[in-house]
Write a protein that holds these residues in place. Structure first.
Motif, mmCIF file in Angstrom:
data_model
loop_
_atom_site.group_PDB
_atom_site.id
_atom_site.type_symbol
_atom_site.label_atom_id
_atom_site.label_comp_id
_atom_site.label_asym_id
_atom_site.label_seq_id
_atom_site.Cartn_x
_atom_site.Cartn_y
_atom_site.Cartn_z
ATOM 1 N N CYS A 71 25.998 29.969 40.768
ATOM 2 C CA CYS A 71 26.175 28.544 41.041
ATOM 3 C C CYS A 71 27.435 28.020 40.367
ATOM 4 O O CYS A 71 28.100 27.127 40.893
ATOM 5 N N SER A 72 27.788 28.573 39.214
ATOM 6 C CA SER A 72 29.031 28.177 38.564
ATOM 7 C C SER A 72 30.239 28.517 39.442
ATOM 8 O O SER A 72 31.160 27.714 39.609
ATOM 9 N N ALA A 73 30.219 29.712 40.028
ATOM 10 C CA ALA A 73 31.278 30.088 40.969
ATOM 11 C C ALA A 73 31.289 29.142 42.158
ATOM 12 O O ALA A 73 32.355 28.748 42.653
ATOM 13 N N ALA A 74 30.099 28.757 42.613
ATOM 14 C CA ALA A 74 29.997 27.858 43.767
ATOM 15 C C ALA A 74 30.653 26.514 43.476
ATOM 16 O O ALA A 74 31.266 25.906 44.363
ATOM 17 N N ILE A 75 30.539 26.026 42.237
ATOM 18 C CA ILE A 75 31.196 24.762 41.885
ATOM 19 C C ILE A 75 32.704 24.882 42.076
ATOM 20 O O ILE A 75 33.346 24.045 42.726
ATOM 21 N N THR A 76 33.269 25.931 41.518
ATOM 22 C CA THR A 76 34.716 26.137 41.612
ATOM 23 C C THR A 76 35.172 26.270 43.061
ATOM 24 O O THR A 76 36.159 25.657 43.485
ATOM 25 N N LEU A 77 34.439 27.059 43.841
ATOM 26 C CA LEU A 77 34.851 27.325 45.219
ATOM 27 C C LEU A 77 34.627 26.123 46.124
ATOM 28 O O LEU A 77 35.407 25.878 47.055
ATOM 29 N N ALA A 78 33.571 25.364 45.861
ATOM 30 C CA ALA A 78 33.320 24.159 46.657
ATOM 31 C C ALA A 78 34.433 23.136 46.429
ATOM 32 O O ALA A 78 34.922 22.500 47.374
ATOM 33 N N ILE A 79 34.838 22.971 45.187
ATOM 34 C CA ILE A 79 35.933 22.044 44.886
ATOM 35 C C ILE A 79 37.229 22.542 45.505
ATOM 36 O O ILE A 79 37.996 21.763 46.097
ATOM 37 N N ALA A 80 37.472 23.838 45.406
ATOM 38 C CA ALA A 80 38.668 24.400 46.031
ATOM 39 C C ALA A 80 38.694 24.097 47.526
ATOM 40 O O ALA A 80 39.749 23.774 48.092
ATOM 41 N N ALA A 81 37.544 24.180 48.168
ATOM 42 C CA ALA A 81 37.455 23.931 49.611
ATOM 43 C C ALA A 81 37.892 22.523 49.971
ATOM 44 O O ALA A 81 38.532 22.301 51.011
ATOM 45 N N THR A 82 37.564 21.559 49.102
ATOM 46 C CA THR A 82 37.938 20.176 49.413
ATOM 47 C C THR A 82 39.436 19.944 49.250
ATOM 48 O O THR A 82 39.977 18.978 49.787
ATOM 49 N N MET A 83 40.116 20.828 48.527
ATOM 50 C CA MET A 83 41.561 20.676 48.333
ATOM 51 C C MET A 83 42.376 21.425 49.375
ATOM 52 O O MET A 83 43.446 20.971 49.783
ATOM 53 N N THR A 84 41.884 22.577 49.820
ATOM 54 C CA THR A 84 42.690 23.440 50.696
ATOM 55 C C THR A 84 42.250 23.414 52.151
ATOM 56 O O THR A 84 43.026 23.812 53.025
ATOM 57 N N GLY A 85 41.002 22.989 52.405
ATOM 58 C CA GLY A 85 40.465 23.206 53.746
ATOM 59 C C GLY A 85 40.468 24.700 54.027
ATOM 60 O O GLY A 85 40.266 25.512 53.122
ATOM 61 N N ASP A 86 40.702 25.104 55.269
ATOM 62 C CA ASP A 86 40.709 26.536 55.607
ATOM 63 C C ASP A 86 42.126 27.089 55.750
ATOM 64 O O ASP A 86 42.342 28.139 56.340
ATOM 65 N N HIS A 87 43.108 26.389 55.173
ATOM 66 C CA HIS A 87 44.509 26.809 55.287
ATOM 67 C C HIS A 87 44.759 28.005 54.368
ATOM 68 O O HIS A 87 44.681 27.881 53.129
ATOM 69 N N PRO A 88 45.082 29.189 54.909
ATOM 70 C CA PRO A 88 45.241 30.387 54.069
ATOM 71 C C PRO A 88 46.369 30.281 53.052
ATOM 72 O O PRO A 88 46.271 30.819 51.948
ATOM 73 N N GLY A 89 47.432 29.571 53.401
ATOM 74 C CA GLY A 89 48.542 29.428 52.464
ATOM 75 C C GLY A 89 48.147 28.622 51.242
ATOM 76 O O GLY A 89 48.517 28.968 50.106
#
Length: 400
Positions: A71-89
């Motif tokens: 769940c700790s990893a999920a926090i980091t990755l969920a926040i990352a998702a809101t910043m990058t969307g699905d843009h690979p770059g």
């Protein structure tokens, strides 16, 4: 031979609850069987995660879901998702957020907890910055609204016994304010029973631990909108690579979710209530002890025994009693209690992870230590700060 003896580990009895440091929970036989079946086999992880997405969506009432390391990893990755969307770059750029329009996460000050690590560190690992809202014991909607700017990527809400339980924004108000400003809400619900409540309340992403009440292998479950779940999953091509989960963790989460729907929750609660009643009725007969059944602070449908210790009468402090239970004389079972608030002169007994018969051992051990304290020449009351320093020193001595 018990595998703990084989590895030279203490055969502790867990009266603390679903704690990561104790191995979290008892994994059920169907989950073990499912994991054992997949371990020798090869699978395409993307396809296995697609299956997990469908199972998570059904269990949580979400559009999609996936499994990550914790769940700790999920926090980091969920926040990352809101910043990058699905843009690979952008995904490959993290945690460097320079030039990104949104890299701030608003969170109530009373939710800046330490669950074994600081939650703001999980935020910072993504490259984002935590923006505290309100004071530790008081927060209002206008403060949340003022904290949200054009740089806000997400709003994080924490549901945990570690968080302040009064004076803060309710989940519903928190979501309403954030959504009114166009900000997605992430709910950290690591140890929560209700898999549908948070999505039902309007959260965009909800994060659970698969290895706590669900009884799966160590893993984190992400549930939410398809757009954000997809963006979080794609972080596996970036910072999420070091937080990846194996086939066994994904299958374990799937099997645990399937078992959850079939579990006889009422029977489990009845058994636990029996343990609590036994403990309360017996321990209240001892000097300096006040035992009462206490409801879970975050609303989970379970109770614990709250054991108040008057050191003057019991001749032992709450923290010294907790330590004595954890480090008994040779030949007696170590019992780990829920003692994160012991400096307030109480600790909890949680029955959710006991094997049959262990409730009697827990009771016998507590009675033995209380009687030992009554026979002691001097009261067993050490300064709390010494106990804290001793525990820190012990951890820092690892691996010796």
């Amino acid at each position: 031979m018990d595998i703990r003896s084989r590895f030279g580990l203490r055969p502790v009895i867990n009266a603390s609850g679903t704690m990561t440091g104790l191995g979290a929970s008892i994994v059920s036989a169907p989950v073990i069987d499912a994991v054992a079946q997949v371990l020798p086999q090869f699978v395409e992880i993307d396809d296995l995660q697609r299956r997990a997405s469908a199972v998570i969506a059904e269990a949580c009432g979400s559009e999609a879901g996936y499994v990550t390391a914790s769940c700790s990893a999920a926090i980091t990755l969920a926040i990352a998702a809101t910043m990058t969307g699905d843009h690979p770059g952008l995904i490959e750029r993290l945690p460097d957020t320079r030039g990104m329009p949104r890299s701030e996460v608003v969170i109530q000050t009373g939710h800046l907890v330490n669950y074994g690590a600081p939650i703001d560190q999980a935020i910072r690992l993504s490259g984002a910055r935590a923006i505290p809202v309100g004071a530790a014991t008081e927060a209002h909607g206008y403060q949340l609204d003022a904290a949200i700017t054009e740089h806000t990527a997400a709003a994080l809400y924490v549901v945990s016994h570690h968080a302040v339980q009064f004076g803060l924004l309710t989940l519903e108000e928190f979501i309403a304010v954030a959504h009114a400003r166009g900000v997605p809400v992430i709910v950290d619900a690591a140890s929560e029973y209700d898999l549908e409540r948070f999505i039902g309340a309007g959260a965009d992403l909800v994060l659970y631990s698969a290895h706590k009440f669900l009884g799966g292998l160590t893993a984190g479950i992400v549930a939410g909108t398809k757009t954000l779940v997809r963006a979080a999953y794609f972080q596996n091509g970036g910072i999420g690579r070091g937080m990846k989960v194996g086939k066994e963790g994904i299958v374990g989460a799937i099997a645990a979710l399937e078992q959850w729907r079939r579990r006889d929750h009422a029977a489990i609660r009845a058994r636990e209530r029996g343990h609590l009643t036994l403990w309360r009725e017996t321990l209240n007969r001892h000097a300096g002890v006040r035992a009462e059944i206490d409801a879970d602070p975050t609303g989970n449908p379970l109770d614990r025994l709250k054991l108040h210790i008057d050191a003057t009468q019991a001749r032992i402090s709450a923290w010294d009693l907790a330590d004595a239970l954890a480090h008994p004389p040779a030949g007696e079972a170590p019992v780990i209690v829920r003692d994160h608030e012991a400096e307030l002169h109480f600790f909890f007994l949680d029955p959710c992870n006991l094997h049959p018969g262990e409730e009697q051992i827990v009771l016998a051990r507590i009675v033995a230590e209380l009687e030992r304290a009554q026979r002691s020449d001097q009261p067993i009351v050490t300064p709390f700060h010494q106990r804290d320093a001793r525990r820190l020193a012990s951890r820092r001595n690892w691996p010796d």
